[in-house]
Design a protein around this motif. Sequence first.
Motif, PDB file in Angstrom:
ATOM      1  N   PHE A  17      74.873   4.828  57.703  1.00 19.36           N
ATOM      2  CA  PHE A  17      73.742   5.666  57.304  1.00 19.36           C
ATOM      3  C   PHE A  17      73.628   6.894  58.195  1.00 19.36           C
ATOM      4  CE2 PHE A  17      69.422   7.068  58.116  1.00 19.36           C
ATOM      5  CZ  PHE A  17      69.067   7.507  56.850  1.00 19.36           C
ATOM      6  N   TYR A  18      73.661   6.711  59.512  1.00 20.82           N
ATOM      7  CA  TYR A  18      73.508   7.845  60.430  1.00 20.82           C
ATOM      8  C   TYR A  18      74.649   8.845  60.286  1.00 20.82           C
ATOM      9  CZ  TYR A  18      69.763   5.051  62.487  1.00 20.82           C
ATOM     10  OH  TYR A  18      68.620   4.309  62.677  1.00 20.82           O
ATOM     11  N   ALA A  19      75.839   8.364  59.940  1.00 20.37           N
ATOM     12  CA  ALA A  19      76.956   9.284  59.679  1.00 20.37           C
ATOM     13  C   ALA A  19      76.685  10.098  58.421  1.00 20.37           C
ATOM     14  CB  ALA A  19      78.263   8.499  59.551  1.00 20.37           C
ATOM     15  N   ALA A  20      76.245   9.434  57.342  1.00 19.32           N
ATOM     16  CA  ALA A  20      75.983  10.132  56.084  1.00 19.32           C
ATOM     17  C   ALA A  20      74.781  11.054  56.179  1.00 19.32           C
ATOM     18  CB  ALA A  20      75.775   9.109  54.958  1.00 19.32           C
ATOM     19  N   ALA A  21      73.726  10.604  56.839  1.00 19.68           N
ATOM     20  CA  ALA A  21      72.467  11.359  56.880  1.00 19.68           C
ATOM     21  C   ALA A  21      72.483  12.477  57.906  1.00 19.68           C
ATOM     22  CB  ALA A  21      71.297  10.415  57.177  1.00 19.68           C
ATOM     23  N   PHE A  22      73.029  12.213  59.094  1.00 21.31           N
ATOM     24  CA  PHE A  22      72.906  13.142  60.211  1.00 21.31           C
ATOM     25  C   PHE A  22      74.244  13.611  60.780  1.00 21.31           C
ATOM     26  CE2 PHE A  22      69.064  10.251  60.857  1.00 21.31           C
ATOM     27  CZ  PHE A  22      68.229  11.059  60.105  1.00 21.31           C
ATOM     28  N   GLY A  23      75.353  13.196  60.174  1.00 22.74           N
ATOM     29  CA  GLY A  23      76.665  13.602  60.686  1.00 22.74           C
ATOM     30  C   GLY A  23      77.054  12.895  61.965  1.00 22.74           C
ATOM     31  N   ALA A  24      76.505  11.703  62.222  1.00 24.03           N
ATOM     32  CA  ALA A  24      76.803  10.970  63.455  1.00 24.03           C
ATOM     33  C   ALA A  24      78.273  10.579  63.514  1.00 24.03           C
ATOM     34  CB  ALA A  24      75.949   9.711  63.553  1.00 24.03           C
ATOM     35  N   VAL A  25      78.807  10.620  64.727  1.00 21.53           N
ATOM     36  CA  VAL A  25      80.189  10.220  64.984  1.00 21.53           C
ATOM     37  C   VAL A  25      80.159   9.121  66.040  1.00 21.53           C
ATOM     38  CG1 VAL A  25      82.436  10.982  65.856  1.00 21.53           C
ATOM     39  CG2 VAL A  25      81.045  12.532  64.449  1.00 21.53           C
ATOM     40  N   GLU A  26      80.834   8.019  65.757  1.00 21.56           N
ATOM     41  CA  GLU A  26      80.877   6.904  66.698  1.00 21.56           C
ATOM     42  C   GLU A  26      81.782   7.253  67.877  1.00 21.56           C
ATOM     43  OE1 GLU A  26      82.142   2.214  66.706  1.00 21.56           O
ATOM     44  OE2 GLU A  26      81.644   3.169  64.794  1.00 21.56           O
ATOM     45  N   THR A  27      81.281   7.011  69.086  1.00 16.49           N
ATOM     46  CA  THR A  27      82.062   7.331  70.289  1.00 16.49           C
ATOM     47  C   THR A  27      82.395   6.099  71.123  1.00 16.49           C
ATOM     48  OG1 THR A  27      80.053   7.835  71.555  1.00 16.49           O
ATOM     49  CG2 THR A  27      81.120   9.669  70.407  1.00 16.49           C
ATOM     50  N   GLY A  28      81.899   4.927  70.745  1.00 16.81           N
ATOM     51  CA  GLY A  28      82.239   3.697  71.456  1.00 16.81           C
ATOM     52  C   GLY A  28      81.362   2.553  71.017  1.00 16.81           C
ATOM     53  N   TYR A  84      67.033  16.854  55.942  1.00 17.22           N
ATOM     54  CA  TYR A  84      66.034  15.951  55.369  1.00 17.22           C
ATOM     55  C   TYR A  84      66.502  15.456  54.001  1.00 17.22           C
ATOM     56  CZ  TYR A  84      61.316  14.237  54.295  1.00 17.22           C
ATOM     57  OH  TYR A  84      60.225  13.459  53.999  1.00 17.22           O
ATOM     58  N   ALA A  85      66.938  16.375  53.146  1.00 18.94           N
ATOM     59  CA  ALA A  85      67.408  16.012  51.803  1.00 18.94           C
ATOM     60  C   ALA A  85      68.620  15.093  51.881  1.00 18.94           C
ATOM     61  CB  ALA A  85      67.733  17.268  51.006  1.00 18.94           C
ATOM     62  N   ARG A  86      69.535  15.373  52.795  1.00 14.68           N
ATOM     63  CA  ARG A  86      70.731  14.535  52.962  1.00 14.68           C
ATOM     64  C   ARG A  86      70.346  13.124  53.401  1.00 14.68           C
ATOM     65  NH1 ARG A  86      74.041  17.585  56.556  1.00 14.68           N
ATOM     66  NH2 ARG A  86      73.574  16.166  58.253  1.00 14.68           N
ATOM     67  N   ALA A  87      69.373  13.012  54.313  1.00 13.01           N
ATOM     68  CA  ALA A  87      68.928  11.702  54.781  1.00 13.01           C
ATOM     69  C   ALA A  87      68.258  10.912  53.659  1.00 13.01           C
ATOM     70  CB  ALA A  87      67.975  11.866  55.966  1.00 13.01           C
ATOM     71  N   VAL A  88      67.432  11.574  52.863  1.00 12.48           N
ATOM     72  CA  VAL A  88      66.775  10.901  51.740  1.00 12.48           C
ATOM     73  C   VAL A  88      67.827  10.455  50.721  1.00 12.48           C
ATOM     74  CG1 VAL A  88      65.169  11.221  49.800  1.00 12.48           C
ATOM     75  CG2 VAL A  88      64.547  12.013  52.103  1.00 12.48           C
ATOM     76  N   ALA A  89      68.803  11.302  50.440  1.00 14.46           N
ATOM     77  CA  ALA A  89      69.877  10.929  49.511  1.00 14.46           C
ATOM     78  C   ALA A  89      70.679   9.740  50.030  1.00 14.46           C
ATOM     79  CB  ALA A  89      70.794  12.127  49.264  1.00 14.46           C
ATOM     80  N   ALA A  90      70.778   9.605  51.354  1.00 13.13           N
ATOM     81  CA  ALA A  90      71.523   8.499  51.962  1.00 13.13           C
ATOM     82  C   ALA A  90      70.704   7.216  52.037  1.00 13.13           C
ATOM     83  CB  ALA A  90      72.009   8.897  53.355  1.00 13.13           C
ATOM     84  N   GLY A  91      69.401   7.276  51.714  1.00 12.79           N
ATOM     85  CA  GLY A  91      68.600   6.059  51.683  1.00 12.79           C
ATOM     86  C   GLY A  91      67.326   6.068  52.505  1.00 12.79           C
ATOM     87  N   ALA A  92      67.004   7.169  53.177  1.00 11.59           N
ATOM     88  CA  ALA A  92      65.760   7.242  53.938  1.00 11.59           C
ATOM     89  C   ALA A  92      64.570   7.338  52.984  1.00 11.59           C
ATOM     90  CB  ALA A  92      65.767   8.445  54.872  1.00 11.59           C
ATOM     91  N   THR A  93      63.410   6.919  53.455  1.00 13.51           N
ATOM     92  CA  THR A  93      62.174   6.977  52.682  1.00 13.51           C
ATOM     93  C   THR A  93      61.354   8.175  53.154  1.00 13.51           C
ATOM     94  OG1 THR A  93      62.148   4.574  52.509  1.00 13.51           O
ATOM     95  CG2 THR A  93      60.065   5.712  52.110  1.00 13.51           C
TER      96      THR A  93
END
Length: 125
Positions: A17-28, A84-93
Amino acid sequence: MLTPYLTVHDARAAIDFYAAAFGAVETGERYEEDGRIGFVALAIDGAALYLSDEAHEYGAWAPRSAGHATAAIALGVADADAVYARAVAAGATVDREPSDQGDERRGWLVDPFGHRWVIASPLVA
């Protein structure tokens, strides 16, 4: 340095979700012996966010188990409406739609794991 460390009910889904909504990248990440994620580090626009699966034995409770959000995270971005729109599209309320507030455009939402977020960008004069 101050880094939010969130507990969620499904860390693998939260990473997605955080990757889709906010562009998060896992670092470890680190797993517990039972397969739960004990720690994962994410990078979002140069900022760090840590999260883990619930571990009641360590006092780590997710909002779903607590019955409510226990904190809010503020995320500063270049375009609050787009993120905001991207986060809502990814499943945020939706909590509060973005609006101009002082010198920022700001909106509130709740992610699928029960954490509240304020998404804000500076208003350009």
